[in-house]
Design a protein around this motif. Structure first.
Motif, PDB file in Angstrom:
ATOM      1  N   GLU A 502      33.897  56.881  42.291  1.00  0.00           N
ATOM      2  CA  GLU A 502      34.657  58.026  41.402  1.00  0.00           C
ATOM      3  C   GLU A 502      36.522  57.647  41.409  1.00  0.00           C
ATOM      4  OE1 GLU A 502      36.278  62.331  39.831  1.00  0.00           O
ATOM      5  OE2 GLU A 502      33.984  61.774  41.094  1.00  0.00           O
ATOM      6  N   LYS A 503      37.051  56.589  42.898  1.00  0.00           N
ATOM      7  CA  LYS A 503      38.086  57.126  42.564  1.00  0.00           C
ATOM      8  C   LYS A 503      38.918  55.221  42.823  1.00  0.00           C
ATOM      9  CE  LYS A 503      40.045  61.046  44.867  1.00  0.00           C
ATOM     10  NZ  LYS A 503      40.757  61.778  45.502  1.00  0.00           N
ATOM     11  N   GLU A 504      37.549  54.533  42.592  1.00  0.00           N
ATOM     12  CA  GLU A 504      37.455  53.408  42.889  1.00  0.00           C
ATOM     13  C   GLU A 504      37.549  52.839  41.604  1.00  0.00           C
ATOM     14  OE1 GLU A 504      34.332  50.892  44.156  1.00  0.00           O
ATOM     15  OE2 GLU A 504      33.822  51.821  45.601  1.00  0.00           O
ATOM     16  N   GLU A 505      38.488  51.112  41.150  1.00  0.00           N
ATOM     17  CA  GLU A 505      38.580  50.686  40.040  1.00  0.00           C
ATOM     18  C   GLU A 505      38.726  49.078  39.779  1.00  0.00           C
ATOM     19  OE1 GLU A 505      43.167  50.886  38.808  1.00  0.00           O
ATOM     20  OE2 GLU A 505      42.763  53.215  38.146  1.00  0.00           O
ATOM     21  N   VAL A 506      37.596  48.994  38.799  1.00  0.00           N
ATOM     22  CA  VAL A 506      37.661  47.561  38.442  1.00  0.00           C
ATOM     23  C   VAL A 506      37.994  47.147  36.980  1.00  0.00           C
ATOM     24  CG1 VAL A 506      35.013  46.565  38.241  1.00  0.00           C
ATOM     25  CG2 VAL A 506      35.455  48.614  40.242  1.00  0.00           C
ATOM     26  N   TYR A 507      38.656  45.807  37.326  1.00  0.00           N
ATOM     27  CA  TYR A 507      39.174  45.252  36.149  1.00  0.00           C
ATOM     28  C   TYR A 507      38.762  43.919  36.076  1.00  0.00           C
ATOM     29  CZ  TYR A 507      42.711  48.202  37.836  1.00  0.00           C
ATOM     30  OH  TYR A 507      44.381  49.377  37.793  1.00  0.00           O
ATOM     31  N   LEU A 508      38.179  43.692  34.395  1.00  0.00           N
ATOM     32  CA  LEU A 508      37.971  42.462  34.238  1.00  0.00           C
ATOM     33  C   LEU A 508      38.303  41.585  33.692  1.00  0.00           C
ATOM     34  CD1 LEU A 508      35.792  41.473  32.726  1.00  0.00           C
ATOM     35  CD2 LEU A 508      35.788  42.146  30.816  1.00  0.00           C
ATOM     36  N   VAL A 509      38.606  40.702  34.674  1.00  0.00           N
ATOM     37  CA  VAL A 509      39.840  39.324  34.504  1.00  0.00           C
ATOM     38  C   VAL A 509      38.923  37.903  33.311  1.00  0.00           C
ATOM     39  CG1 VAL A 509      41.685  38.219  35.579  1.00  0.00           C
ATOM     40  CG2 VAL A 509      41.391  40.038  36.515  1.00  0.00           C
ATOM     41  N   LEU A 510      39.400  38.363  32.014  1.00  0.00           N
ATOM     42  CA  LEU A 510      39.259  36.610  31.476  1.00  0.00           C
ATOM     43  C   LEU A 510      40.164  35.437  31.318  1.00  0.00           C
ATOM     44  CD1 LEU A 510      37.950  39.211  28.386  1.00  0.00           C
ATOM     45  CD2 LEU A 510      36.381  38.269  29.890  1.00  0.00           C
ATOM     46  N   TYR A 511      39.554  34.884  31.037  1.00  0.00           N
ATOM     47  CA  TYR A 511      40.491  33.264  31.013  1.00  0.00           C
ATOM     48  C   TYR A 511      40.046  32.595  29.499  1.00  0.00           C
ATOM     49  CZ  TYR A 511      40.996  34.080  36.042  1.00  0.00           C
ATOM     50  OH  TYR A 511      41.641  34.918  37.516  1.00  0.00           O
ATOM     51  N   GLY A 512      41.178  32.810  29.157  1.00  0.00           N
ATOM     52  CA  GLY A 512      41.151  31.874  27.786  1.00  0.00           C
ATOM     53  C   GLY A 512      42.652  30.734  27.734  1.00  0.00           C
ATOM     54  N   THR A 513      42.524  30.952  26.583  1.00  0.00           N
ATOM     55  CA  THR A 513      44.173  29.788  26.667  1.00  0.00           C
ATOM     56  C   THR A 513      44.327  30.107  24.775  1.00  0.00           C
ATOM     57  OG1 THR A 513      44.069  27.588  26.265  1.00  0.00           O
ATOM     58  CG2 THR A 513      42.538  27.810  25.131  1.00  0.00           C
ATOM     59  N   GLY A 514      45.515  30.003  23.992  1.00  0.00           N
ATOM     60  CA  GLY A 514      46.602  30.237  22.963  1.00  0.00           C
ATOM     61  C   GLY A 514      47.146  31.213  22.596  1.00  0.00           C
ATOM     62  N   TRP A 515      47.150  32.215  24.102  1.00  0.00           N
ATOM     63  CA  TRP A 515      47.674  33.092  23.700  1.00  0.00           C
ATOM     64  C   TRP A 515      49.187  33.511  24.352  1.00  0.00           C
ATOM     65  CZ3 TRP A 515      42.635  34.694  26.057  1.00  0.00           C
ATOM     66  CH2 TRP A 515      42.482  34.586  27.078  1.00  0.00           C
ATOM     67  N   ARG A 516      49.851  32.824  25.366  1.00  0.00           N
ATOM     68  CA  ARG A 516      50.731  32.950  26.016  1.00  0.00           C
ATOM     69  C   ARG A 516      51.999  33.272  25.849  1.00  0.00           C
ATOM     70  NH1 ARG A 516      51.025  27.621  29.744  1.00  0.00           N
ATOM     71  NH2 ARG A 516      49.072  28.518  29.774  1.00  0.00           N
ATOM     72  N   PHE A 517      52.323  32.697  24.208  1.00  0.00           N
ATOM     73  CA  PHE A 517      53.347  33.034  23.529  1.00  0.00           C
ATOM     74  C   PHE A 517      53.287  34.307  22.942  1.00  0.00           C
ATOM     75  CE2 PHE A 517      53.428  28.233  24.466  1.00  0.00           C
ATOM     76  CZ  PHE A 517      54.378  28.125  25.090  1.00  0.00           C
TER      77      PHE A 517
END
Length: 583
Positions: A502-517
């Motif tokens: 219950e006290k764990e957190e799982v993050y989804l890390v997605l990779y892509g391109t075109g949004w750094r700005f």
């Protein structure tokens, strides 16, 4: 418990799995065009025939030596700069070779030197010389004992074998023994001759032939020549097995001698001119070494009919230089034969989502077209190269500024590149070049944002290019692979994600391109399986060129939901939806 989420995960070269680097096959069908490069002013070599030329790839120049001039044989050395169409007479040092014509000349890139062998002048020769193209010093490297050299001759053909680093020469004529059919090798490592003549099948005796090096197959190609009249047969000598093969077929050009030749990047043996039974020729013929068929090339506005011209091939730009010869008298004009074709239309999309609407500065994009390169090559350097397979991409933005793009991958049907930093918003023209030749062009809209997510199967949908970041109650953490290969569907899919205690957190890390700005996290929204979840980071990944990253918490409300859709927007633009599976 809260986890501050501006961390970035290094993912290494796995990004190339998501770039869609599919090398499409496609035959090159080049057209060729002549261009007269003869200067209209300045110093120039004397007109001549039957000299020799090489292309100095380090100096990016054509080097010519010797030949038969209007007042006798010559032994001068000249350099031609194709970029400026200017000649320079080289001030060589040391004793030069005797005046001569009808000799072999090759280029040794390792030693950065011109190598010449044999010829005819005051007599017939069997000497070997080198000219250091850095110091411009001549050296006689012939074995001192004449018995350790091939017989004196002229009118042979020679190529350079880079594997054995040797000049390989075939045939020729001498007053001592008539015409030859021997194959001789001069090794530059020890300046010695070795007889490579095989015991089996070989071309008949001849002289005044032409020869060229087939780099793809490491072969010495010879054509034509003379033996009591012109010859028209074509042979290859395998430099590894040292065996001859007759490549002649029923349909051939007219027999001839004193022609000049090269093998192009597409595997065509091409010759120009020569002396036939009907007189001098201005024909241009190509023999496809794979299809084993002749084809006459119709390149317009070319050199006049002649024999005894010399030539040099620039492999990097796939262009051929032809100088001099004799027609109605000796000549000193210089010509370029280069591949020309109408540029094909190209289309540029996000390399992540394959969306066509727009691309962004510093984003990774995929460009599609036909016959864009002769082969496939991926970048292997840091920083990224701007040229692969002699191909480059230039982006001219709405402000008129043109910049050369960095390349990830080049193939006949696809190029992946990085949109140059600073490219202005608006309509941009994207041009593809093979050397200096424009081969593809298209337009695309440049915008600050063109977000797309890389997917594991390289099609813009399904399982994402992503990892999991798991944070435990004590703030320790692990990184987990998200993907597994499903043999039933023959595709990559998301593993079942266990959200843990219950006290764990799982993050989804997605990779892509075109949004750094993007203008800030408040412009980024995310839902997973219809459940809204906060975005904790949306920016540059920081470790790989053009790669962006977005992090979000996977809500525990999704436990037992199975496959769910991940939907995001950045700056009001919807990204391509992807799918994960939750246990």
């Amino acid at each position: 418990m809260s986890w501050q989420n501006h961390w970035r995960i290094q993912i290494g070269t796995l990004v190339f799995l998501w770039l869609g680097c599919v090398g499409l096959s496609g035959a090159q069908t080049p057209d060729w065009q002549w261009r007269n490069l003869t200067p209209t002013s300045g110093t120039q070599p004397d007109a001549r025939r039957n000299g020799a030329a090489i292309y100095d790839s380090q100096g990016k120049r054509v080097i010519i030596f010797g030949g038969g001039g209007n007042t006798g044989d010559l032994n001068d050395t000249w350099a031609f700069d194709p970029a400026t169409s200017t000649w320079t007479k080289l001030a060589t040092t040391g004793t030069p070779p005797s005046t001569r014509h009808g000799f072999d000349a090759v280029y040794d890139a390792t030693g950065h030197q011109l190598v010449i062998y044999n010829g005819q002048g005051a007599g017939l020769f069997n000497d070997t010389w080198t000219l250091n193209l850095t110091t411009l010093q001549w050296r006689d490297v012939s074995p001192a004992n004449d018995a350790l050299r091939p017989k004196r001759r002229y009118g042979s053909a020679g190529v350079f074998d880079p594997v054995s680093r040797s000049l390989v020469s075939f045939a020729g004529f001498t007053s001592e023994a008539g015409r030859f059919q021997d194959t001789q090798s001069f090794g530059l490592a020890n300046n010695s001759w070795t007889d490579w003549t095989p015991a089996g099948t070989k071309p008949q005796v001849r002289c005044l032939l032409t020869g060229a090096y087939d780099k793809t197959n490491r072969r010495f190609i010879i054509y034509g020549g003379q033996r009591s009249g012109p010859l028209g047969d074509l042979w290859s000598f395998d430099l590894a097995t040292r065996t001859w093969e007759n490549l002649s077929n029923a349909t051939t050009p007219s027999a001839r001698y004193f022609t000049t030749s090269f093998v192009d990047a597409a595997g065509n043996f091409i010759f120009f001119g020569g002396q036939t039974n009907s007189g001098n020729s201005a024909e241009l013929w190509a023999y496809n070494l794979s299809a084993r068929a002749w084809n006459q090339l119709n390149a317009s506005n070319g050199p006049s009919a002649r024999n005894g011209a010399v030539s040099a091939y620039d492999e990097a730009s796939n262009r051929w230089f032809v100088f001099g010869g004799t027609g109605n008298g000796n000549l000193n004009d210089i010509w370029e034969l280069a591949r020309q074709r109408q540029p094909v239309e190209v289309a540029t999309v996000s390399a992540a989502s394959y969306a066509r609407e727009r691309i962004a500065p510093e984003s990774i994009v995929a460009l599609f077209g036909a016959n864009l390169a002769s082969g496939a090559q991926a970048a292997a350097t840091n920083p990224l190269p701007t040229t692969l397979q002699n191909v480059s991409v230039r982006v001219k933005d709405s402000a008129g500024m043109e910049r050369t793009a960095s390349l990830f991958y080049v193939s006949p049907g696809q190029i992946n590149f990085l949109v140059p930093a600073g490219t202005a918003n608006g309509t941009a023209t994207i041009n593809v070049y093979d050397g200096a030749t424009l081969i593809g062009t298209g337009t695309q809209t440049i915008a600050a944002l063109a977000p797309g997510i890389f997917t594991a199967n390289g099609d813009g949908r399904g399982a994402p290019g992503a990892i999991l970041f798991r944070v435990f109650e004590d703030f320790s953490h692990t990184t987990e692979v998200l993907l597994e290969f499903d043999t039933a569907s023959n595709r990559w899919v998301s593993k079942l994600i266990d959200l843990g205690k219950e006290k764990e957190e799982v993050y989804l890390v997605l990779y892509g391109t075109g949004w750094r700005f993007n203008s800030g996290l408040n412009t980024a929204t995310a839902t997973i399986g219809g459940v809204t979840t906060p975005v904790s980071y949306a920016g540059a990944q920081g470790g790989l060129f053009g790669l962006d990253q977005i992090n979000m918490l996977i809500p525990r409300a999704l436990i037992s939901r199975g496959e769910v859709e991940v939907a995001l927007t950045i700056g009001g633009i919807a990204l391509n939806p992807v799918r994960i599976r939750v246990k």
